[in-house]
Design a protein around this motif. Structure first.
Motif, PDB file in Angstrom:
ATOM      1  N   ARG A 186       0.864  -1.175   0.000  1.00 15.91           N
ATOM      2  CA  ARG A 186       0.000   0.000   0.000  1.00 15.91           C
ATOM      3  C   ARG A 186       0.903   1.228   0.000  1.00 15.91           C
ATOM      4  O   ARG A 186       2.080   1.156   0.376  1.00 15.91           O
ATOM      5  N   LEU A 187       0.352   2.352  -0.434  1.00 19.63           N
ATOM      6  CA  LEU A 187       1.148   3.550  -0.673  1.00 19.63           C
ATOM      7  C   LEU A 187       0.675   4.696   0.200  1.00 19.63           C
ATOM      8  O   LEU A 187      -0.520   4.967   0.304  1.00 19.63           O
ATOM      9  N   LYS A 188       1.645   5.386   0.812  1.00 19.88           N
ATOM     10  CA  LYS A 188       1.380   6.614   1.554  1.00 19.88           C
ATOM     11  C   LYS A 188       2.192   7.743   0.940  1.00 19.88           C
ATOM     12  O   LYS A 188       3.290   7.525   0.412  1.00 19.88           O
ATOM     13  N   VAL A 189       1.669   8.957   1.032  1.00 19.72           N
ATOM     14  CA  VAL A 189       2.325  10.130   0.471  1.00 19.72           C
ATOM     15  C   VAL A 189       2.427  11.211   1.534  1.00 19.72           C
ATOM     16  O   VAL A 189       1.464  11.475   2.262  1.00 19.72           O
ATOM     17  N   GLY A 190       3.611  11.808   1.631  1.00 21.89           N
ATOM     18  CA  GLY A 190       3.806  12.953   2.507  1.00 21.89           C
ATOM     19  C   GLY A 190       4.542  14.045   1.757  1.00 21.89           C
ATOM     20  O   GLY A 190       5.322  13.774   0.845  1.00 21.89           O
ATOM     21  N   LEU A 242       7.236   9.187  -0.912  1.00 22.86           N
ATOM     22  CA  LEU A 242       6.313   8.074  -1.121  1.00 22.86           C
ATOM     23  C   LEU A 242       6.784   6.918  -0.248  1.00 22.86           C
ATOM     24  O   LEU A 242       7.953   6.530  -0.317  1.00 22.86           O
ATOM     25  N   LEU A 243       5.899   6.397   0.566  1.00 26.91           N
ATOM     26  CA  LEU A 243       6.237   5.283   1.455  1.00 26.91           C
ATOM     27  C   LEU A 243       5.442   4.053   1.053  1.00 26.91           C
ATOM     28  O   LEU A 243       4.209   4.097   0.986  1.00 26.91           O
ATOM     29  N   PHE A 244       6.143   2.967   0.787  1.00 31.28           N
ATOM     30  CA  PHE A 244       5.518   1.701   0.440  1.00 31.28           C
ATOM     31  C   PHE A 244       5.574   0.781   1.652  1.00 31.28           C
ATOM     32  O   PHE A 244       6.648   0.563   2.235  1.00 31.28           O
ATOM     33  N   GLU A 245       4.421   0.248   2.026  1.00 31.99           N
ATOM     34  CA  GLU A 245       4.321  -0.653   3.169  1.00 31.99           C
ATOM     35  C   GLU A 245       3.703  -1.982   2.732  1.00 31.99           C
ATOM     36  O   GLU A 245       2.907  -2.037   1.781  1.00 31.99           O
ATOM     37  N   SER A 246       4.053  -3.043   3.437  1.00 32.99           N
ATOM     38  CA  SER A 246       3.349  -4.307   3.247  1.00 32.99           C
ATOM     39  C   SER A 246       1.929  -4.142   3.776  1.00 32.99           C
ATOM     40  O   SER A 246       1.629  -3.192   4.507  1.00 32.99           O
ATOM     41  N   LEU A 247       1.057  -5.061   3.448  1.00 32.75           N
ATOM     42  CA  LEU A 247      -0.337  -4.935   3.855  1.00 32.75           C
ATOM     43  C   LEU A 247      -0.514  -5.038   5.363  1.00 32.75           C
ATOM     44  O   LEU A 247      -1.532  -4.603   5.910  1.00 32.75           O
ATOM     45  N   ASP A 248       0.486  -5.591   6.061  1.00 36.92           N
ATOM     46  CA  ASP A 248       0.416  -5.639   7.518  1.00 36.92           C
ATOM     47  C   ASP A 248       1.153  -4.472   8.175  1.00 36.92           C
ATOM     48  O   ASP A 248       1.374  -4.458   9.386  1.00 36.92           O
ATOM     49  N   GLY A 249       1.536  -3.465   7.352  1.00 35.07           N
ATOM     50  CA  GLY A 249       2.082  -2.229   7.896  1.00 35.07           C
ATOM     51  C   GLY A 249       3.582  -2.140   8.020  1.00 35.07           C
ATOM     52  O   GLY A 249       4.107  -1.156   8.557  1.00 35.07           O
ATOM     53  N   LYS A 250       4.327  -3.095   7.500  1.00 37.51           N
ATOM     54  CA  LYS A 250       5.780  -3.031   7.573  1.00 37.51           C
ATOM     55  C   LYS A 250       6.325  -2.103   6.498  1.00 37.51           C
ATOM     56  O   LYS A 250       6.056  -2.290   5.313  1.00 37.51           O
ATOM     57  N   PRO A 251       7.127  -1.086   6.866  1.00 33.01           N
ATOM     58  CA  PRO A 251       7.730  -0.206   5.859  1.00 33.01           C
ATOM     59  C   PRO A 251       8.746  -0.979   5.008  1.00 33.01           C
ATOM     60  O   PRO A 251       9.621  -1.659   5.536  1.00 33.01           O
ATOM     61  N   LEU A 252       8.627  -0.849   3.687  1.00 31.76           N
ATOM     62  CA  LEU A 252       9.501  -1.574   2.762  1.00 31.76           C
ATOM     63  C   LEU A 252      10.455  -0.661   2.008  1.00 31.76           C
ATOM     64  O   LEU A 252      11.614  -1.014   1.777  1.00 31.76           O
ATOM     65  N   ALA A 253       9.969   0.512   1.616  1.00 29.96           N
ATOM     66  CA  ALA A 253      10.789   1.387   0.777  1.00 29.96           C
ATOM     67  C   ALA A 253      10.170   2.769   0.707  1.00 29.96           C
ATOM     68  O   ALA A 253       8.990   2.965   1.027  1.00 29.96           O
ATOM     69  N   SER A 254      10.971   3.718   0.273  1.00 31.75           N
ATOM     70  CA  SER A 254      10.470   5.067   0.031  1.00 31.75           C
ATOM     71  C   SER A 254      11.073   5.613  -1.247  1.00 31.75           C
ATOM     72  O   SER A 254      12.121   5.148  -1.715  1.00 31.75           O
ATOM     73  N   ILE A 255      10.392   6.592  -1.802  1.00 38.94           N
ATOM     74  CA  ILE A 255      10.917   7.387  -2.905  1.00 38.94           C
ATOM     75  C   ILE A 255      10.886   8.832  -2.445  1.00 38.94           C
ATOM     76  O   ILE A 255       9.832   9.347  -2.055  1.00 38.94           O
ATOM     77  N   VAL A 256      12.042   9.485  -2.454  1.00 38.26           N
ATOM     78  CA  VAL A 256      12.163  10.881  -2.038  1.00 38.26           C
ATOM     79  C   VAL A 256      12.420  11.733  -3.275  1.00 38.26           C
ATOM     80  O   VAL A 256      13.239  11.382  -4.124  1.00 38.26           O
ATOM     81  N   ASN A 257      11.713  12.853  -3.364  1.00 33.49           N
ATOM     82  CA  ASN A 257      11.825  13.721  -4.537  1.00 33.49           C
ATOM     83  C   ASN A 257      11.906  15.184  -4.109  1.00 33.49           C
ATOM     84  O   ASN A 257      11.025  15.689  -3.418  1.00 33.49           O
ATOM     85  N   CYS A 258      12.983  15.836  -4.492  1.00 35.50           N
ATOM     86  CA  CYS A 258      13.120  17.283  -4.315  1.00 35.50           C
ATOM     87  C   CYS A 258      14.228  17.759  -5.246  1.00 35.50           C
ATOM     88  O   CYS A 258      14.912  16.943  -5.867  1.00 35.50           O
ATOM     89  N   ALA A 259      14.407  19.065  -5.346  1.00 31.37           N
ATOM     90  CA  ALA A 259      15.395  19.629  -6.256  1.00 31.37           C
ATOM     91  C   ALA A 259      16.543  20.251  -5.480  1.00 31.37           C
ATOM     92  O   ALA A 259      16.334  21.170  -4.689  1.00 31.37           O
ATOM     93  N   VAL A 260      17.756  19.737  -5.688  1.00 29.60           N
ATOM     94  CA  VAL A 260      18.956  20.358  -5.149  1.00 29.60           C
ATOM     95  C   VAL A 260      20.168  19.763  -5.858  1.00 29.60           C
ATOM     96  O   VAL A 260      20.306  18.554  -5.964  1.00 29.60           O
ATOM     97  N   HIS A 261      21.033  20.610  -6.386  1.00 26.11           N
ATOM     98  CA  HIS A 261      22.211  20.138  -7.121  1.00 26.11           C
ATOM     99  C   HIS A 261      23.252  19.572  -6.146  1.00 26.11           C
ATOM    100  O   HIS A 261      23.745  20.312  -5.289  1.00 26.11           O
ATOM    101  N   PRO A 262      23.626  18.317  -6.268  1.00 29.95           N
ATOM    102  CA  PRO A 262      24.672  17.754  -5.390  1.00 29.95           C
ATOM    103  C   PRO A 262      26.077  18.173  -5.838  1.00 29.95           C
ATOM    104  O   PRO A 262      26.799  17.432  -6.489  1.00 29.95           O
ATOM    105  N   THR A 263      26.448  19.403  -5.470  1.00 31.58           N
ATOM    106  CA  THR A 263      27.730  19.976  -5.906  1.00 31.58           C
ATOM    107  C   THR A 263      28.542  20.470  -4.716  1.00 31.58           C
ATOM    108  O   THR A 263      29.228  21.487  -4.803  1.00 31.58           O
ATOM    109  N   MET A 264      28.488  19.750  -3.606  1.00 35.05           N
ATOM    110  CA  MET A 264      29.140  20.250  -2.394  1.00 35.05           C
ATOM    111  C   MET A 264      30.557  19.718  -2.201  1.00 35.05           C
ATOM    112  O   MET A 264      31.368  20.344  -1.529  1.00 35.05           O
ATOM    113  N   VAL A 265      30.863  18.564  -2.775  1.00 35.85           N
ATOM    114  CA  VAL A 265      32.218  18.007  -2.646  1.00 35.85           C
ATOM    115  C   VAL A 265      33.014  18.475  -3.859  1.00 35.85           C
ATOM    116  O   VAL A 265      33.219  17.742  -4.809  1.00 35.85           O
TER     117      VAL A 265
END
Length: 398
Positions: free
Chosen positions: A146-150, A179-202
């Motif tokens: 199942r899918l949750k969104v924050g 985006l949080l993906f959980e098993s049907l019994d509520g176990k967290p399995l994975a997430s997808i994180v999305n935002c904009a920022v250039h990784p240019t710090m190193v």
């Protein structure tokens, strides 16, 4: 709609085992030795989604670009092509081989580079085959989810024009989605994180390998959840967005890696806040669509247009739109306002590389800057890109 979304998630270590030139800086000058120059490991994170009729694969590798063709981009210093045009990130046919491993057509696979600037310029078959094998393995591990969104705010992002450093005078969309993906019994399995920022710090010792603040934040999410949890990062429309804390033109003399670590910590906090405001949403239907928009190029370029790849994934009332270039952040508002979806996530640097695409406002504001000097496009490219993106989202909703 009846039915249940199934999914499987995994990750593969792609940290280089040989001396490699780096993507984000001139590879003719900077190469990393794995014996001395690895600050943190690089991974390719994978999500396979399947509703019984349709299947799609999302691959999020810690790399600079996602191109299989040789990149050709004008160079502001007068050289015919930028140094990064000398190589391809992945061997030709890579995306197709990953699709075959998943049992789908190539258009059902999206490859979204995190855009770390401290990664090899090229990943050989030695590394891409590991991802292929993991995809094949994951197809046997699909489970109902199942899918949750924050949503929240990315506190480390800022507009970086015109000097490749934070400019608070110019606006930037700091939206962050989880985006949080959980098993049907509520176990967290994975997430997808999305935002904009250039990784240019190193940057001030540019011969080192790092997944930068975005990869460090994903590592932290995975460590906190434990038990095989996987967190993918999808880079947002980040063409004119940079890190708030520092950048290559800040003039800093000290090692900037600690700043990347701090930015990763802050980003992890932003993710935690978004996860604290999650709600369950329908994940069906699952659909994917791909289109190509032909955008006009500047005079003197070696071709009259560039083919920008648009790829979209639908999960119920949510859509992920990916474009192949470094898209200016202002397009989030232009396209998002016309999107038929309740939640629209924007990702660039996926499924190829077609250079910087400024907004009409950037073409007219007279500020200039690196992005404006290197873009292969004219202002007349803006409208067809916007319309093509909206049309693809509308196609997914129909």
């Amino acid at each position: 709609m009846t039915g249940t979304l199934k999914a499987a998630f995994g990750k593969v270590n792609i940290t280089p085992e040989e001396t490699m030139p780096l993507q984000g800086y001139d590879p003719r000058q900077f190469a990393a030795d794995p014996a001395t120059d690895i600050l943190d490991e690089l991974y390719a994170r994978i999500a396979i989604l399947d509703d019984g009729q349709n299947r799609c694969v999302i691959v999020s590798p810690d790399c600079g670009l996602s191109n299989e063709d040789f990149v050709e981009v004008p160079d502001p210093s007068g050289r015919p092509w930028l140094y990064r045009g000398f190589s391809n990130t992945f061997p030709s046919g890579t995306r197709r081989s990953w699709a075959e491993a998943a049992g789908v057509a190539e258009e059902h696979v999206t490859v979204n580079a995190t855009h770390t600037h401290s990664a090899p310029v090229h990943f050989s078959v030695k590394y891409t085959s590991r991802i292929r094998d993991k995809i094949r393995e994951l197809t046997q591990s699909l489970v109902p989810v199942r899918l949750k969104v924050g949503s929240g705010c990315c506190s480390i992002s800022a507009n970086r024009r015109p000097g490749l450093k934070a400019n608070p005078e110019l606006p930037v969309d700091k939206s962050l989605y989880v985006l949080l993906f959980e098993s049907l019994d509520g176990k967290p399995l994975a997430s997808i994180v999305n935002c904009a920022v250039h990784p240019t710090m190193v940057w001030n010792s540019a011969n080192r390998i790092s997944s930068e603040m975005v990869g460090l934040a994903m590592n932290s999410v995975e460590n906190d959840f434990g038990d095989g949890f996987v967190s993918l990062f999808l880079q947002g429309f980040t063409g004119d967005v940079g890190p708030l804390l520092c950048g290559p033109t800040s003039g800093m003399k000290e090692d900037t890696y600690p700043f990347a670590v701090e930015a990763g910590r802050k980003l992890r906090g932003d993710i935690a806040e978004a996860m604290g405001r999650m709600s369950e949403v329908s994940s069906l239907p699952l659909k994917t669509a791909q289109s190509i928009v032909k955008l006009p190029t500047v005079g003197g370029f070696h071709r009259s247009h560039m083919d920008v790849v648009l790829m979209a994934v639908r999960l119920g009332e949510l859509a992920i739109l990916t474009a192949s270039g470094e898209i200016f952040n202002g397009y989030v508002g232009k396209i998002g306002a016309k999107s038929p979806f309740a939640h629209t996530l924007f990702s660039c640097l996926g499924n190829g590389y077609t250079g910087y695409l400024p907004t009409p406002e950037a073409f007219r504001d007279g500020l200039g800057g690196y992005e404006m000097k290197t873009t292969p496009f004219t202002e007349s490219a803006c409208e067809p890109f916007t319309l093509g993106s909206i049309e693809l989202l509308e196609k997914l909703m129909s």
